[in-house]
Enzyme design. Structure first.
Site, PDB file in Angstrom:
ATOM      1  CG  ASP A 221      47.916  36.424  43.970  1.00 31.01           C
ATOM      2  OD1 ASP A 221      47.241  37.463  44.149  1.00 31.01           O
ATOM      3  OD2 ASP A 221      49.140  36.458  43.745  1.00 31.01           O
TER       4      ASP A 221
ATOM      5  CB  SER B 150      44.049  40.230  43.886  1.00 32.67           C
ATOM      6  OG  SER B 150      45.025  41.001  43.234  1.00 32.67           O
TER       7      SER B 150
END
Length: 150
Positions: free
Chosen positions: A9, A44
């Site tokens: 992430d 993301s």
């Protein structure tokens, strides 16, 4: 066990508290991963278009944006899973009776929010979507012919 892929992430994981990363260190680490045949993937909530700008020095890298709705790699291009116009209309109609909800209509490069949306909500959306536009009615924004492809 052989490692084939590492995914990360961005916010709170890969990026530091200033929204940046050590580019020299990453370049060295990325090159080492490539030599070992290990894919490095960014996953993301940010849009793939924004991620592509951030990682423009790594054209072979795969980017998963929009909380999984977008998959991008320079050679392969962008693949995006979107709702049909009819499904989008149904969702917006179902949410309409709840004016307290803050809704964002997200495209691959632009997010639309209502012109009268809560300013804090708009500020939060700007953290994830670098091209934000406001409109009087999200249904009208949805019918922009460039919305799903811009």
């Amino acid at each position: 066990m052989t490692i084939k892929l590492i995914a990360t992430d961005m916010d709170g994981t890969f990026l530091n508290d200033h929204g940046d990363y050590d580019q020299e260190r990453f370049a060295n680490d990325y090159a080492a991963l490539q030599r070992r045949g290990i894919q490095f993937v960014i996953a993301s909530g940010h849009q793939a278009a924004e991620l592509a700008t951030t990682f423009s020095a790594y054209p072979e890298m795969w980017l998963i944006g929009g909380n999984g709705a977008e998959l991008w790699q320079r050679e392969a291009g962008l693949k995006a899973a979107t709702f049909s116009p009819q499904a989008t209309q149904q969702v917006l109609a179902a949410l309409a009776p709840y004016p307290e909800l803050q809704v964002a209509l997200c495209g691959t490069q632009t997010v639309h929010v209502l012109a009268h949306a809560n300013p804090q909500f708009v500020a939060n959306m700007r953290d994830y979507y670098y091209q934000l536009e406001t409109c009087a009615d999200l249904v009208d924004c949805k019918f922009n012919p460039n919305f799903l492809t811009n």
